[in-house]
Design an enzyme around this catalytic site. Sequence first.
Site, mmCIF file in Angstrom:
data_model
loop_
_atom_site.group_PDB
_atom_site.id
_atom_site.type_symbol
_atom_site.label_atom_id
_atom_site.label_comp_id
_atom_site.label_asym_id
_atom_site.label_seq_id
_atom_site.Cartn_x
_atom_site.Cartn_y
_atom_site.Cartn_z
ATOM 1 N N HIS A 85 4.032 7.649 4.828
ATOM 2 C CA HIS A 85 2.448 8.232 5.350
ATOM 3 C C HIS A 85 1.963 7.595 6.432
ATOM 4 O O HIS A 85 1.306 7.970 7.100
ATOM 5 C CB HIS A 85 1.566 8.553 4.455
ATOM 6 N N GLU A 137 1.221 6.355 12.356
ATOM 7 C CA GLU A 137 -0.029 5.954 12.603
ATOM 8 C C GLU A 137 -0.017 4.524 13.187
ATOM 9 O O GLU A 137 -0.687 4.064 14.132
ATOM 10 C CB GLU A 137 -0.981 6.240 11.521
ATOM 11 N N ASP A 138 0.637 3.520 12.123
ATOM 12 C CA ASP A 138 0.413 2.274 12.264
ATOM 13 C C ASP A 138 1.890 1.489 12.639
ATOM 14 O O ASP A 138 1.793 0.341 12.850
ATOM 15 C CB ASP A 138 0.212 1.801 10.971
ATOM 16 N N HIS A 191 0.961 -1.188 -0.135
ATOM 17 C CA HIS A 191 -0.129 0.054 -0.037
ATOM 18 C C HIS A 191 0.703 1.333 -0.019
ATOM 19 O O HIS A 191 0.771 2.137 -0.796
ATOM 20 C CB HIS A 191 -1.065 0.025 1.283
ATOM 21 N N ASP A 227 -26.034 11.448 -23.086
ATOM 22 C CA ASP A 227 -24.676 11.701 -22.596
ATOM 23 C C ASP A 227 -24.089 11.876 -23.753
ATOM 24 O O ASP A 227 -23.772 10.848 -24.466
ATOM 25 C CB ASP A 227 -24.146 10.558 -21.748
ATOM 26 N N ASP A 249 -3.686 8.359 -1.279
ATOM 27 C CA ASP A 249 -3.806 7.400 -0.298
ATOM 28 C C ASP A 249 -5.327 6.943 -0.436
ATOM 29 O O ASP A 249 -5.343 5.629 -0.367
ATOM 30 C CB ASP A 249 -3.656 8.117 1.082
HETATM 31 MN MN MN Z 1 -2.578 4.864 3.898
#
Ligand code: MN
Length: 479
Positions: free
Chosen positions: A70, A74-75, A46, A257, A137
Site C-alpha cells: 500500500h 507513495e514512498d 508498518h 455507564d 493503515d
Molecule cells: Mn501506510
Amino acid sequence: MTAQELVKKFSEYSTQDATMIELAWNFAKEAHGEQKRASGEMYFTHVYSVADILADFKMDQPTICAGLLHDVLEDTKVTPEILKKEFGDEIFNLVEGLTKIETLKFSSRDEAQAENWRRMILATAKDIRVIIIKLADRIHNMRTLDYLTHEKQAEIAYETRSLYAPLAQRLGMFQIKSELEDLSFKFLNRDEYYQLNAKMQMRYAKREKILEEFKEELDKVMQAAGISYRILYRAKNIYSIYRKMQQQNKPFEEIQDALGIRLITDSIINCYALLGIVHAHFKPVAGSFTDYIAVPKANLYQSLHTTVVSQSGELVEIQIRTDEMHRTSEYGIAAHWRYKLGQAGADRHLDEKLNWLRQWIEWLQDLEGPREFLESFKTDLELEQIFIFTPKGEVKALPLSATPVDFAYSIHSDIGDNCVGARVNSKMARLESELKSGDICEIITRKNSGPKKDWLSFVKTASARSKIRKYLREHGVEE
Ligand code: MN
C-alpha cells in the site's frame, strides 16, 4: 512476523492461493529497503502489520497483497507501470486508490486533505476494499503514534477522530471505530485519558463480580428454555464515556455507564424468545427497549436493546443478537465482504446493505470542489442521527438538524425538487426549520416548482445539496 506466518494465518480462513502474498511480501520488503519509521524500526514493519490487521478481518488475497504494497507508490521508487506489470490490475487499482496526491499541488493543507479524501472515496466507489485497507493503515499508524512530535500526533489524532472513526462507524465497523476513538482521545487529551482509564478500571473491577452473579442467574433461567446462546461482556470504549461526560456536563462518578452484556444466539426468532425470557424474569426499565432488528440502523447494525434491573438492584444493559449480527457489528462491511466470498457472490443482501454507501458516494461525487466535499462528508458522518417519519410511518435517518428539504430529498428527488412546504407533526413548518427525532413530516409539493438557490444555504445532507445543484445546473440557474 515472517511471510510464512502471514501465509499461515491467511490459509487458516481462506483456500485462495497464497503464492502472491509471498511475492508481495518480498517485493515490498525490497522496495522499502532501509527506510525507517519514526520509532527507528524498519518501515516494512508498518507494511506487514497492516497486512496482518487485514488478515484479522479475514480479507481476501488481493486485499492482503495490496496491504503489503500500500505504500510503495507513495514512498518508494516503484512506478505504477512496474506495479501493474508485477501484480496485475486488481491489486494495482487497490494500491493506487490509496495513494495520496502530492500536497504541493494545493494552495493549502486543508484543500490537499479534502482532495485526498475525495480521491479515496471515489476509489472506494469502484472497490469497497480500498477503504478497508485505509482503515487498517490508520489503525496501525494510531497504535504506533508515540514516536512522532506532539504537534504531528495531534494532527493525525484529530483527523482520525473527526473522519476515520465516524467513517468506521458508518461502515458498521464498531470495534475499529472504538479503537480509533480511544487512541485519538489518548493523544488529544492525554491527562484526561489516563485519569479516566484508571477510574474505569477500578469501577470495572468492582462490577465484574456483580456481572458474574447476574450471569449465573441468567444462565439458570435460560437453560430451562433450551435455546442455545452465549453471553459476552461488552468491551468498554473510554471515549464514549468521555463524550457522555461532556454532553451531560457531569463527572465520571455521575455517569451511568451501565453494566452491559450481550446474548448471542443462532436465529432472529431466538433473539425475540430470549428477550421474552429476560423480561419475564428481570424487570425492564420503561422506555429502554429498542428493536434494531426490525428497524436496523443506517450503518447495518442490528440487535435488540433492553435494560433490566438485576437481583441486586443494578441496571444491566442487554443486547441480543445473532452470530451474524455480532460479526457484522464488529467488522461491518469487512464482514459482509467475507460472506460474499464464502458464498461465491450469492449474497443479495450485501448489495442491498451497501446500497446506501454507493448512493452516498454518488451524491458526494456531484459536489463542487474538495472543500464542499469534505464539509458534506463530515455532516453526513455525524454520529448523531435523527429519525423522521413519513405520514405513512416510513422512517428516514438524517443527520442532526436536518431540514424538511433534506427529508424531502431523502424520499425522492422529485419530491425534493417540487417541495413548497412542510407539515411537521401536523403543523405548518418552514422549509429551513430543524427537524427533531421522532417528528412526522409531510412534504407539500407543487408540480414544476423547482428548488430554490437559497436552499443550498441551509440543507445538511450531501444528497439534497447535490440534487439541488444538479437541478439548478440543468435549468441554467446561476449559483
Ligand atoms: Mn501506510
